[in-house]
Design a protein around this motif. Sequence first.
Motif, short mmCIF file in Angstrom:
data_model
loop_
_atom_site.label_atom_id
_atom_site.label_comp_id
_atom_site.label_asym_id
_atom_site.label_seq_id
_atom_site.Cartn_x
_atom_site.Cartn_y
_atom_site.Cartn_z
N MET A 24 0.85 -1.21 0.00
CA MET A 24 0.00 0.00 0.00
C MET A 24 0.88 1.26 0.00
SD MET A 24 -3.19 -0.94 2.51
CE MET A 24 -4.18 0.49 2.07
N PHE A 25 1.90 1.28 0.84
CA PHE A 25 2.79 2.45 0.87
C PHE A 25 3.52 2.61 -0.46
CE2 PHE A 25 2.84 1.66 5.61
CZ PHE A 25 2.13 2.80 5.93
N GLU A 26 3.99 1.47 -0.98
CA GLU A 26 4.76 1.54 -2.24
C GLU A 26 3.87 2.03 -3.38
OE1 GLU A 26 7.99 0.98 -2.63
OE2 GLU A 26 8.47 0.21 -0.62
N LEU A 97 -5.03 -2.37 7.00
CA LEU A 97 -5.39 -2.06 5.61
C LEU A 97 -6.59 -1.11 5.57
CD1 LEU A 97 -5.10 -5.51 3.73
CD2 LEU A 97 -3.30 -3.97 4.45
N LEU A 98 -7.57 -1.39 6.42
CA LEU A 98 -8.77 -0.54 6.46
C LEU A 98 -8.39 0.88 6.89
CD1 LEU A 98 -11.91 -0.53 6.27
CD2 LEU A 98 -11.96 -1.06 8.71
N TYR A 99 -7.50 0.98 7.87
CA TYR A 99 -7.07 2.30 8.36
C TYR A 99 -6.38 3.08 7.24
CZ TYR A 99 -4.74 5.93 11.00
OH TYR A 99 -4.31 7.16 11.44
N LEU A 100 -5.46 2.41 6.52
CA LEU A 100 -4.66 3.13 5.52
C LEU A 100 -5.41 3.41 4.22
CD1 LEU A 100 -1.22 1.26 5.83
CD2 LEU A 100 -1.74 3.62 6.55
N GLY A 101 -6.47 2.63 3.98
CA GLY A 101 -7.18 2.74 2.70
C GLY A 101 -7.61 4.17 2.37
N PRO A 103 -6.56 7.40 3.78
CA PRO A 103 -5.48 8.36 3.54
C PRO A 103 -4.62 8.05 2.31
CG PRO A 103 -5.25 7.34 5.72
CD PRO A 103 -6.56 6.90 5.16
N LEU A 104 -4.43 6.77 1.98
CA LEU A 104 -3.58 6.43 0.82
C LEU A 104 -4.41 6.35 -0.47
CD1 LEU A 104 -1.04 3.79 2.25
CD2 LEU A 104 -0.97 6.28 2.36
#
Length: 263
Positions: A24-26, A97-101, A103-104
């Motif tokens: 996700m970060f990449e 994954l749910l948290y980052l979805g 903002p990313l």
Amino acid sequence: MAEPQYELLYHPGIPGRGEFIRLMFEAAGVKYADVARDNPPDESGPNGYGLVQAITSPESTGDDDGNPPAFAPPALRIHGAGKNGKALLIHQTPNILLYLGGPLKLAGSDEPEKYYVNQLALTALDLNNETHDTHHPVAVMKYYEEQKDEALKKATDFRENRLPKFFSYFERVLKHNKSTGKGKHLVGESLTYADLALWQVIDGLKFAFPNEMRHRSSESPLLFDHFYPSLKDEPWLKKYLDSKRRQPYSMGVFRHYPELDLQ
Ligand SMILES: N[C@@H](CCC(=O)N[C@@H](CS)C(=O)NCC(=O)O)C(=O)O
């Protein structure tokens, strides 16, 4: 605020469950620290894995920022996002994954898509967990060598019954979204963390069960001839796969035991 804002806490040396988060970060091009991977033990420097072990220590009753203890890696520390401006520490891969979805920008384009994305990522993670159980069907804490007979039975059922069920499901989801996602995306018209999670599981399965995956690929053409290679061809992913940040498969979830593969 500490830089980078995001710190991944995971075992060093394997892609493992940490990979769903790294991808996700990449994909988003967002900087993150991979605490254990980036700080290997040496005589002078800090040992990042010690920090990972500290948050899941059986003695831990929580951290100095007011977060409860974590059960197992991966965990994610987000500086400034916790209570009273402190760091937030969360664990459980799907929760991260749910948290980052949001903002990313990898969680679909509206509220219904957010839940489509999450349910598909959870399904890919179920497949990841079932893959783990092929080499550890009896006891998580015991060696593979202590459960080889059961592993053979489990892996045979997994290859013959579970893989085709998962693959045909994802093939149908790609068909459902074909006019919008062009066979490249499970939900909507752009990349989501469901695509990344599924891609990673297929990639790991190709390492663990190469014969079975070759045999299965013609049954799900959208998935294997379109979805998997088009994502692999994305410039950001190619660059990441060629970098030292991508760690090789070895003794994590995806292990290659030839005797468990199609003969
Ligand atoms: N459901 C958890 C599973 C976490 C998990 O099993 N982590 C592994 C590494 S991938 C671990 O170190 N487990 C130690 C344990 O369960 O005792 C998740 O998805 O994050």
